[in-house]
Scaffold this motif. Structure first.
Motif, PDB file in Angstrom:
ATOM      1  N   GLU A 183      18.412  40.840  64.799  1.00 43.25           N
ATOM      2  CA  GLU A 183      17.382  41.605  65.499  1.00 43.25           C
ATOM      3  C   GLU A 183      17.904  42.971  65.942  1.00 43.25           C
ATOM      4  O   GLU A 183      17.231  44.000  65.765  1.00 43.25           O
ATOM      5  N   ILE A 184      19.111  43.000  66.477  1.00 42.36           N
ATOM      6  CA  ILE A 184      19.701  44.255  66.943  1.00 42.36           C
ATOM      7  C   ILE A 184      20.049  45.147  65.750  1.00 42.36           C
ATOM      8  O   ILE A 184      19.804  46.355  65.774  1.00 42.36           O
ATOM      9  N   LEU A 185      20.612  44.554  64.716  1.00 41.75           N
ATOM     10  CA  LEU A 185      20.960  45.319  63.512  1.00 41.75           C
ATOM     11  C   LEU A 185      19.742  46.008  62.920  1.00 41.75           C
ATOM     12  O   LEU A 185      19.792  47.193  62.555  1.00 41.75           O
ATOM     13  N   LEU A 186      18.620  45.297  62.818  1.00 40.96           N
ATOM     14  CA  LEU A 186      17.409  45.873  62.234  1.00 40.96           C
ATOM     15  C   LEU A 186      16.816  46.958  63.130  1.00 40.96           C
ATOM     16  O   LEU A 186      16.273  47.947  62.634  1.00 40.96           O
ATOM     17  N   ARG A 187      16.922  46.777  64.437  1.00 40.72           N
ATOM     18  CA  ARG A 187      16.406  47.789  65.359  1.00 40.72           C
ATOM     19  C   ARG A 187      17.241  49.062  65.300  1.00 40.72           C
ATOM     20  O   ARG A 187      16.706  50.180  65.322  1.00 40.72           O
ATOM     21  N   LYS A 188      18.541  48.912  65.224  1.00 36.56           N
ATOM     22  CA  LYS A 188      19.437  50.068  65.224  1.00 36.56           C
ATOM     23  C   LYS A 188      19.540  50.721  63.847  1.00 36.56           C
ATOM     24  O   LYS A 188      19.749  51.937  63.750  1.00 36.56           O
ATOM     25  N   PHE A 189      19.428  49.925  62.803  1.00 35.46           N
ATOM     26  CA  PHE A 189      19.601  50.439  61.439  1.00 35.46           C
ATOM     27  C   PHE A 189      18.432  49.976  60.561  1.00 35.46           C
ATOM     28  O   PHE A 189      18.572  49.075  59.728  1.00 35.46           O
ATOM     29  N   ARG A 233      19.944  34.769  72.116  1.00 34.06           N
ATOM     30  CA  ARG A 233      19.240  36.060  72.073  1.00 34.06           C
ATOM     31  C   ARG A 233      19.510  36.872  73.333  1.00 34.06           C
ATOM     32  O   ARG A 233      19.764  38.075  73.259  1.00 34.06           O
ATOM     33  N   ASN A 234      19.455  36.220  74.484  1.00 34.27           N
ATOM     34  CA  ASN A 234      19.709  36.927  75.738  1.00 34.27           C
ATOM     35  C   ASN A 234      21.143  37.444  75.795  1.00 34.27           C
ATOM     36  O   ASN A 234      21.402  38.567  76.243  1.00 34.27           O
ATOM     37  N   GLN A 235      22.082  36.612  75.331  1.00 36.85           N
ATOM     38  CA  GLN A 235      23.486  37.009  75.305  1.00 36.85           C
ATOM     39  C   GLN A 235      23.684  38.251  74.451  1.00 36.85           C
ATOM     40  O   GLN A 235      24.389  39.181  74.837  1.00 36.85           O
ATOM     41  N   ALA A 236      23.054  38.264  73.288  1.00 34.63           N
ATOM     42  CA  ALA A 236      23.209  39.397  72.374  1.00 34.63           C
ATOM     43  C   ALA A 236      22.758  40.697  73.018  1.00 34.63           C
ATOM     44  O   ALA A 236      23.377  41.748  72.834  1.00 34.63           O
ATOM     45  N   GLY A 273      19.226  34.600  64.610  1.00 38.33           N
ATOM     46  CA  GLY A 273      18.845  35.991  64.348  1.00 38.33           C
ATOM     47  C   GLY A 273      19.060  36.910  65.533  1.00 38.33           C
ATOM     48  O   GLY A 273      18.514  38.018  65.568  1.00 38.33           O
ATOM     49  N   ALA A 274      19.881  36.488  66.498  1.00 43.84           N
ATOM     50  CA  ALA A 274      20.096  37.293  67.706  1.00 43.84           C
ATOM     51  C   ALA A 274      20.726  38.640  67.380  1.00 43.84           C
ATOM     52  O   ALA A 274      20.318  39.679  67.910  1.00 43.84           O
ATOM     53  N   GLN A 275      21.743  38.626  66.513  1.00 41.27           N
ATOM     54  CA  GLN A 275      22.378  39.887  66.106  1.00 41.27           C
ATOM     55  C   GLN A 275      21.551  40.593  65.029  1.00 41.27           C
ATOM     56  O   GLN A 275      21.500  41.826  64.984  1.00 41.27           O
TER      57      GLN A 275
END
Length: 272
Positions: free
Chosen positions: A56-62, A22-25, A52-54
């Motif tokens: 999480e980012i996908l859902l936040r951005k899109f 998660r931190n890496q992502a 779910g590291a990526q």
């Protein structure tokens, strides 16, 4: 990131490693996602969704997306569900399925697909791309981001770092992975029938002009390299002293004003 054919996964599944993912992502989010746009898509298939590291980012951005994450390792799915719940995401916006990406069996089709840091762990990525294509709608958008570990360079070069890096990458090859698979993405997508394939190189070139970012990335990379240490130690390929020497050298370079960190990954965009 664990949809892997080899019986061993170089990073392992310890909780510390799950947190590192998660931190890496988050550290590498900008160079990856500045060039991704799923704003016009609705149903996305994520291969090798891990913790779910990526996702999480996908859902936040899109937030328009409904995501199905496919993951081979049940321990990663359990952690991913916990992470998503803590972030307030739930079905039908997100679901995780425990399947082998080489032999997908899904109930619907998708207008987008996403793979990040997954094919490096797989001995037969062609099978994954073929299986995934079966469940993509015509002209579905596909974005794949993968490693090109041969590009890793520091100034000054430190044997304790580069020797460890060679052992790390050689072992990944020995267990069936490919630490330079990013360079092959164009050919892999072409061979499996995807169209309008484009490639870009992203990553880091950090020096005295961006010292804080350089420190952050050196620390991130030290943790990445260290994630393979338990397995390399277990296999007798490295000693505790060598691990410590690598870590101390990375810390020292992170503090040096004249040090340089360089690394490139490869990102492919294509259509089904």
């Amino acid at each position: 990131m664990s949809q892997n054919t080899p019986s061993k996964y170089i990073h392992g599944y310890l909780e510390t490693e799950q947190d590192r993912l998660r931190n890496q992502a988050l550290v590498i989010e900008k160079p990856i996602y500045d060039f991704i746009d799923f704003s016009k898509n609705k149903k996305l298939l994520e291969i090798g969704s891990g913790v779910g590291a990526q996702t999480e980012i996908l859902l936040r951005k899109f937030p328009n997306l409904q995501i199905t994450g496919v993951e081979y390792e049940i321990r990663q799915i359990a952690k991913a569900k916990e992470n998503m719940k803590n972030l307030g995401y739930e079905a039908p916006q997100i679901e995780f399925v425990n399947q082998d990406a080489r032999e997908l069996s899904l109930s619907k089709k998708y207008d987008a697909a996403f793979i990040c840091w997954v094919l490096e762990h797989i001995s037969d990525p062609i099978r994954v791309l073929q299986s995934m294509k079966t469940f993509l709608e015509p002209q579905a958008k596909v974005v794949i981001t993968e490693v090109f570990n041969a590009t890793f360079y520091t100034y000054p070069l430190v044997p304790a770092i580069m020797d460890y890096w060679k052992v790390y990458n050689d072992y990944q090859v020995n267990i069936g992975g490919d630490p330079d698979v990013g360079a092959r993405l164009g050919d892999l997508l072409e061979e499996t029938g995807y169209s309008d394939i484009s490639l870009r190189s992203g990553g880091f070139h950090l020096d005295s002009r961006n010292s804080e970012d350089k420190k952050t990335v050196f620390t991130y990379w030290k943790n990445l390299m260290s994630s393979g240490a338990p397995l390399l130690l277990e296999e007798g390929l490295i000693t505790s002293a060598q691990i410590k020497a690598m870590q101390e050298a990375m810390d020292e370079l992170s503090e040096r004003r004249d040090s340089i960190f360089y690394y490139r990954f490869i990102q492919a965009t294509a259509f089904a």
